[in-house]
Design an enzyme around this catalytic site. Sequence first.
Site, mmCIF file in Angstrom:
data_model
loop_
_atom_site.group_PDB
_atom_site.id
_atom_site.type_symbol
_atom_site.label_atom_id
_atom_site.label_comp_id
_atom_site.label_asym_id
_atom_site.label_seq_id
_atom_site.Cartn_x
_atom_site.Cartn_y
_atom_site.Cartn_z
ATOM 1 N N ARG A 101 5.866 57.355 -18.003
ATOM 2 C CA ARG A 101 5.585 58.567 -17.354
ATOM 3 C C ARG A 101 5.399 59.665 -18.206
ATOM 4 O O ARG A 101 6.144 60.101 -19.143
ATOM 5 C CB ARG A 101 7.117 58.945 -16.554
ATOM 6 C CG ARG A 101 6.831 60.236 -15.705
ATOM 7 C CD ARG A 101 8.442 60.417 -15.002
ATOM 8 N NE ARG A 101 8.608 61.541 -14.347
ATOM 9 C CZ ARG A 101 8.227 61.879 -12.999
ATOM 10 N NH1 ARG A 101 7.856 61.019 -12.378
ATOM 11 N NH2 ARG A 101 8.477 63.167 -12.828
ATOM 12 N N ASP A 224 2.661 67.853 -1.475
ATOM 13 C CA ASP A 224 3.285 67.843 -2.732
ATOM 14 C C ASP A 224 3.532 69.211 -2.783
ATOM 15 O O ASP A 224 3.034 70.101 -2.346
ATOM 16 C CB ASP A 224 2.160 67.158 -3.661
ATOM 17 C CG ASP A 224 3.282 66.788 -5.165
ATOM 18 O OD1 ASP A 224 4.254 66.727 -4.963
ATOM 19 O OD2 ASP A 224 2.078 66.614 -6.176
ATOM 20 N N CYS A 264 6.237 62.960 -1.800
ATOM 21 C CA CYS A 264 6.566 62.265 -2.809
ATOM 22 C C CYS A 264 8.162 62.763 -3.405
ATOM 23 O O CYS A 264 8.797 61.950 -4.061
ATOM 24 C CB CYS A 264 5.572 62.187 -4.082
ATOM 25 S SG CYS A 264 5.320 63.779 -5.067
ATOM 26 N N ARG A 292 9.610 53.175 -3.069
ATOM 27 C CA ARG A 292 9.269 53.008 -4.595
ATOM 28 C C ARG A 292 9.836 52.022 -5.357
ATOM 29 O O ARG A 292 9.044 51.117 -6.179
ATOM 30 C CB ARG A 292 9.838 54.329 -5.452
ATOM 31 C CG ARG A 292 8.938 55.617 -5.247
ATOM 32 C CD ARG A 292 7.646 55.585 -5.701
ATOM 33 N NE ARG A 292 7.558 55.412 -7.031
ATOM 34 C CZ ARG A 292 7.869 56.699 -7.829
ATOM 35 N NH1 ARG A 292 8.000 57.921 -7.600
ATOM 36 N NH2 ARG A 292 7.600 56.370 -9.295
#
Length: 307
Positions: A101, A224, A264, A292
Amino acid sequence: MVRHFLKDDDITAVEQAEILRRALELKKSPYSVRPFEGPKTVALIFDKTSTRTRVSFAVGVADLGGAPLIIDSQSSQMGGKESVADTARVLGRQVAQIVWRTYAHSGLEEMAKHAGVPVINSLSDDYHPCQILADLLTTLEHKGKLAGLKIAYIGDAANNMANSYLIGCALAGMHVSVAGPAGYQPDHRIVARAELIARTQGGSIEVFGEPLGAIANADVVVTDTWISMGQESEKAKRIADFAGYTIDADLMSRAKSDAIFMHCLPAYRGYEVSAEVLDGLQSVIWDEAENRLHAQKALMAWLAEQA
């Protein structure tokens, strides 16, 4: 050849469907597949803070029989005393897969070039493909199909989520509409790539400068945050720029009556979405957050078989 998952179209439409099918199976039988039995170790590298990504990957690796090795950027030499390429060479000799990430997508490409094991993009500045797999899985559960459905993304259409929705949902044969104000439109190269994919899969791509056209008759509505990590100094400007883009009950009513809403997370009630919608009956955000785990387990298991 080692396969990686750095962007949504690193897999084919057929492979995407296979990963989602496996995710549904793993959700029903969480410990039925154990590619990391041993246990093998999977490196989980975090340059950005994380809740859902950290938990879902760590639990997923353990469910698949492995040992998650969590590496925070401040506790490693990577990018400081040691290059990404050298770090990749070291990790690749000791771990089964690498999940990262990070910020610049180019770092992931360099990692994949030198690691010799599968590398997964768990978020970069350009793409968030694991989130799209979770969203597609959630849509499949609630709608029974993907191809032919309309998904509308409302908000910052220039960010990583918009890029991944355009490409990943086009790959699934969906009709993708995105809406963002001036200055927050998607990169024309991303749109062109998504359009090419959509033509081959029976979907379509539309880009709007206002939300009403994009959300009309949508089966799925997504958004988002307007203020991502690193953009906090732009908060006041962004709130002003996105006036009229809050997905509230009125805007949501322009979608189909049985449309689902996804985000998300983390979400900021009153900005990109109202509390009424986020916490309402059409919201499936907690299913989405859980998925997820299942989607990423299916992805890791699939990648483990490709070598």
